[in-house]
Design a protein around this motif. Structure first.
Motif, PDB file in Angstrom:
ATOM      1  N   SER A 195       0.900  -1.287  -0.071  1.00 42.62           N
ATOM      2  CA  SER A 195       0.008  -0.081   0.158  1.00 42.62           C
ATOM      3  C   SER A 195       0.788   1.378   0.085  1.00 42.62           C
ATOM      4  O   SER A 195       1.761   1.367   0.777  1.00 42.62           O
ATOM      5  CB  SER A 195      -0.924  -0.070   1.208  1.00 42.62           C
ATOM      6  N   ASP A 196       0.489   2.083  -0.733  1.00 40.90           N
ATOM      7  CA  ASP A 196       1.241   3.416  -0.917  1.00 40.90           C
ATOM      8  C   ASP A 196       1.178   4.345   0.367  1.00 40.90           C
ATOM      9  O   ASP A 196       1.938   5.094   0.690  1.00 40.90           O
ATOM     10  CB  ASP A 196       0.636   4.430  -2.250  1.00 40.90           C
ATOM     11  N   ILE A 197      -0.392   4.096   1.123  1.00 38.56           N
ATOM     12  CA  ILE A 197      -0.421   4.781   2.170  1.00 38.56           C
ATOM     13  C   ILE A 197       0.546   4.587   3.375  1.00 38.56           C
ATOM     14  O   ILE A 197       0.895   5.509   4.165  1.00 38.56           O
ATOM     15  CB  ILE A 197      -1.945   4.394   2.649  1.00 38.56           C
ATOM     16  N   SER A 198       1.094   3.394   3.243  1.00 36.12           N
ATOM     17  CA  SER A 198       2.207   3.195   4.463  1.00 36.12           C
ATOM     18  C   SER A 198       3.388   4.171   4.335  1.00 36.12           C
ATOM     19  O   SER A 198       3.900   4.803   5.344  1.00 36.12           O
ATOM     20  CB  SER A 198       2.616   1.898   4.152  1.00 36.12           C
ATOM     21  N   MET A 199       4.001   4.691   3.137  1.00 35.89           N
ATOM     22  CA  MET A 199       4.932   5.619   2.952  1.00 35.89           C
ATOM     23  C   MET A 199       4.174   6.930   3.236  1.00 35.89           C
ATOM     24  O   MET A 199       5.192   7.810   3.782  1.00 35.89           O
ATOM     25  CB  MET A 199       5.858   5.188   1.900  1.00 35.89           C
ATOM     26  N   TYR A 200       3.193   7.384   2.857  1.00 37.10           N
ATOM     27  CA  TYR A 200       2.487   8.628   3.254  1.00 37.10           C
ATOM     28  C   TYR A 200       2.532   8.642   4.831  1.00 37.10           C
ATOM     29  O   TYR A 200       2.821   9.928   5.311  1.00 37.10           O
ATOM     30  CB  TYR A 200       0.967   8.570   2.938  1.00 37.10           C
ATOM     31  N   VAL A 201       2.042   7.670   5.674  1.00 38.64           N
ATOM     32  CA  VAL A 201       2.294   7.455   6.988  1.00 38.64           C
ATOM     33  C   VAL A 201       3.478   7.859   7.480  1.00 38.64           C
ATOM     34  O   VAL A 201       3.615   8.823   8.358  1.00 38.64           O
ATOM     35  CB  VAL A 201       1.732   6.483   7.560  1.00 38.64           C
ATOM     36  N   MET A 202       4.571   7.295   6.827  1.00 37.94           N
ATOM     37  CA  MET A 202       5.996   7.501   7.463  1.00 37.94           C
ATOM     38  C   MET A 202       6.557   8.860   7.234  1.00 37.94           C
ATOM     39  O   MET A 202       7.198   9.460   7.959  1.00 37.94           O
ATOM     40  CB  MET A 202       7.043   6.383   6.911  1.00 37.94           C
ATOM     41  N   LYS A 203       6.096   9.468   6.170  1.00 37.94           N
ATOM     42  CA  LYS A 203       6.405  10.654   5.653  1.00 37.94           C
ATOM     43  C   LYS A 203       6.043  11.715   6.681  1.00 37.94           C
ATOM     44  O   LYS A 203       6.725  12.652   7.305  1.00 37.94           O
ATOM     45  CB  LYS A 203       6.138  11.144   4.293  1.00 37.94           C
ATOM     46  N   GLU A 204       4.626  11.549   7.159  1.00 38.91           N
ATOM     47  CA  GLU A 204       4.033  12.525   8.103  1.00 38.91           C
ATOM     48  C   GLU A 204       4.674  12.462   9.347  1.00 38.91           C
ATOM     49  O   GLU A 204       4.863  13.287  10.154  1.00 38.91           O
ATOM     50  CB  GLU A 204       2.354  12.092   8.146  1.00 38.91           C
ATOM     51  N   ILE A 205       4.949  11.170   9.784  1.00 34.22           N
ATOM     52  CA  ILE A 205       5.560  10.791  11.136  1.00 34.22           C
ATOM     53  C   ILE A 205       6.764  11.566  11.226  1.00 34.22           C
ATOM     54  O   ILE A 205       7.314  12.379  12.251  1.00 34.22           O
ATOM     55  CB  ILE A 205       5.690   9.405  11.383  1.00 34.22           C
ATOM     56  N   ALA A 206       7.694  11.272  10.071  1.00 37.68           N
ATOM     57  CA  ALA A 206       8.974  12.090   9.895  1.00 37.68           C
ATOM     58  C   ALA A 206       8.915  13.679  10.122  1.00 37.68           C
ATOM     59  O   ALA A 206       9.673  14.219  10.766  1.00 37.68           O
ATOM     60  CB  ALA A 206       9.810  11.463   8.695  1.00 37.68           C
ATOM     61  N   GLU A 207       8.072  13.998   9.411  1.00 40.59           N
ATOM     62  CA  GLU A 207       7.995  15.529   9.475  1.00 40.59           C
ATOM     63  C   GLU A 207       7.374  16.070  10.604  1.00 40.59           C
ATOM     64  O   GLU A 207       8.103  17.233  11.041  1.00 40.59           O
ATOM     65  CB  GLU A 207       7.024  15.965   8.205  1.00 40.59           C
ATOM     66  N   HIS A 208       6.696  15.565  11.346  1.00 35.85           N
ATOM     67  CA  HIS A 208       6.214  15.868  12.868  1.00 35.85           C
ATOM     68  C   HIS A 208       7.356  15.761  13.776  1.00 35.85           C
ATOM     69  O   HIS A 208       7.205  16.698  14.717  1.00 35.85           O
ATOM     70  CB  HIS A 208       5.015  15.099  13.273  1.00 35.85           C
TER      71      HIS A 208
END
Length: 577
Positions: A367-380
């Motif tokens: 799922s592409d959503i997986s890496m959307y999530v990890m990017k959001e966590i990294a930026e926060h």
């Protein structure tokens, strides 16, 4: 569950430790470059983000080979001595190259000013009659690093440039160095039949182009720190107007997952900023009231979070969301003459991803959503946009000169290979704007796509991984971090954390019928891949624009990427006999 993962980590770590914790470089070149004086141990250069380099020669064309190889390692500007002061004003590292006759006293007086201004000066003396003593120069004194090269021949220039950057160890004289970066040599040095391998790869590439699997491609292979193969094929488009070059920049598609997002996650994990067994709800406020709040990050990276595989956001655009000209409300450029409504990702896409259904955790669903999530966590956690953070963390220090997002802001359009002529969303040829629709709507930067780079940049990244976190004499990741993320970490799939891996089922022949179970890497939808093989100390890179002018499955149907990888393995295996 934690005991299971600890066992996996122990097995993976034991395997990699058996291979060796240091870079397994093999030097087969007789390097006659001599390091006469190494002030402050400047050479070989280490973190390249700390150097603003200029090469100054009496005649740049005369030293073309030296300059071109140096430019493969770092951002290097080349000048003659005209306007020396102005041209080098914003550089802190000056490489002055020439023969004794070229480096006249009046020219060296200008160089001395650089020393007075506290700049780092490297004096490279070519064809100096075998003189292997520091130059007794009353003009410069002893402030400059000094290198002697006994020939002006092309290979001597290449070796000298590699020596400065650690691509070639200096083994003569008292000031010896080690190889710390990729070496641009030739596979024949390993006893490989490169000519025969090239014929095989040429034939497969010609078939791909003839069958319209892709209009062009770049193939690169690195073994034991040496580039053994690097070649461009075909053209940017089937019109045949622009030949493909090895220096071309490609849309990497899902290779972005391991070369963009995952290195940031690796850094945050090893520094204790995030913990893989903590949940999405711990790091994302917006996830706390959703069905995703209790999903551990480890599951997200393994594609075992139960996420929807793909949400085609572009199909749900409403009238007025996308227009041909920018205005105050449409500033998100998704392609030439295509502008999306401001904050569409923030207001529409991200909330929809958070609200999307979740299937039971534990089964592998890519799922592409997986890496959307990890990017959001990294930026926060970093409080920085990911595209800026990864440049600072990795790309600029190790010399990945083109790697990054939204390349049209940094490079001319002509240097970037076009992908699809988009007829459904942006209705224009995509060149320098990410092919993935969701990544484009997110401003060109997403966790799963958006990264562009050359093959050489990916080679550097691959060598960093083979070195288990070290490159250019600097450690960027702990060895155990690289081992953890790249080794098998799942009971339900072949995956590592973020990384894909060779399929253990030999019938699947993925990524190659000759690949072993230690191989890791990733493929990309646009027709790209990088595979790293610790057992053979091998990196294989294939870049293409197989989605041009429209998406086609021919590259997969003809098994082009795997067959080229097979040809490389066959050559290595033949050399062992």
């Amino acid at each position: 569950m934690k005991i299971f993962y600890l066992r996996l980590l122990f097995c993976a770590t034991s395997f990699f430790l058996a291979i060796g914790s240091q870079a397994q470089y093999r030097q087969t070149i007789a390097n006659e470059t001599v390091l006469l004086r190494n002030v402050n141990n400047l050479l070989p250069f280490k973190r390249l983000d700390q150097h603003k380099i200029a090469i100054v020669t009496s005649m740049p064309e005369k030293y073309k080979a030296f300059i071109e190889v140096a430019q493969r390692y770092a951002e290097v500007r080349s000048y003659d001595f005209n306007r020396y002061d102005e041209n080098t004003k914003y550089c802190n590292t000056i490489i002055v190259a020439g023969t004794s006759q070229d480096l006249r006293s009046d020219l060296l007086l200008m160089v001395k000013q650089s020393l007075i201004n506290k700049k780092q000066v490297v004096l490279v003396r070519f064809d100096d009659g075998g003189n292997r003593q520091p130059w007794n120069n009353r003009v410069l004194g002893e402030g400059a690093v000094e290198v002697a090269v006994p020939s002006m021949q092309t290979q001597a220039q290449v070796n000298a440039a590699m020596s400065l950057f650690g691509g070639l160890a200096i083994t003569q004289g008292s000031n010896k160095t080690e190889q710390t970066r990729i070496q641009y040599a030739g596979g024949a040095n390993f006893g490989l039949d490169v000519s025969r391998m090239e014929k095989k790869i040429d034939a497969i590439a010609a078939e791909a182009i003839r069958e319209r699997a892709a209009p062009g491609m770049v193939v690169m292979a690195i073994k034991s720190g040496q580039v053994i193969f690097e070649k461009a094929y075909g053209h940017h488009t089937y019109a045949g107007n622009v030949p493909t070059r090895v220096s071309d920049i490609f849309d990497l598609a899902s290779v972005s997952k391991i070369a963009g997002t995952t290195p940031v996650v690796m850094h945050l994990q090893e520094t204790g900023v995030i913990h893989l067994d903590s949940t999405m709800g711990r790091y994302l406020w917006q996830a706390k009231e959703t069905n995703k709040k209790d999903i551990p990050l480890r599951r997200v990276l393994l594609h075992e979070a139960g996420f929807t595989p793909y949400i085609p956001f572009y199909r749900y655009l409403k009238k007025g969301d996308l227009q041909r000209q920018p205005d105050v409300d449409h500033q998100v450029k998704v392609a030439d003459s295509a502008y999306l409504r401001n904050n569409y990702y923030r207001d529409v896409m991200w909330p929809e991803m958070l609200a999307s259904p979740v299937k039971p955790v534990g089964n592998y669903v890519y799922s592409d959503i997986s890496m959307y999530v990890m990017k959001e966590i990294a930026e926060h956690e970093t409080a920085e946009p990911m595209e800026e953070y990864v440049q600072k963390l990795l790309y600029r220090p190790i010399g990945m000169k083109t790697a990054g997002y939204n390349p049209r802001t940094r490079f001319p359009r002509e240097r970037i290979v076009p992908t699809e002529h988009d007829t459904s969303f942006r209705k224009v040829l995509l060149q320098g704007y990410v092919h993935d629709q969701g990544a484009a709507m997110a401003g060109g930067v997403a966790g799963h796509a958006g990264l562009f780079a050359t093959a050489n940049d990916l080679a550097i990244f691959g060598q960093l991984l083979l070195n288990r976190g070290e490159y250019g004499g600097v450690r960027y990741f702990k060895p155990e971090t690289v081992d953890l993320f790249t080794s098998k970490q799942s009971r339900t799939s072949r995956r590592g954390l973020g990384f894909d891996r060779a399929d253990p089922d030999p019938k699947k022949e993925y990524p190659s019928k000759l690949a072993n179970e230690a191989v890791y890497g990733h493929t990309g939808y646009t027709g790209t891949c990088i595979w790293v093989d610790p057992k053979h100390q091998l990196i294989y890179i294939f870049l293409s624009n197989r989605v041009h002018p429209q998406v086609t499955t021919k590259l997969l149907d003809l098994n082009i990427r795997s067959r080229i990888q097979d040809a490389i393995y066959e050559t290595i295996n033949e050399a062992k006999r």
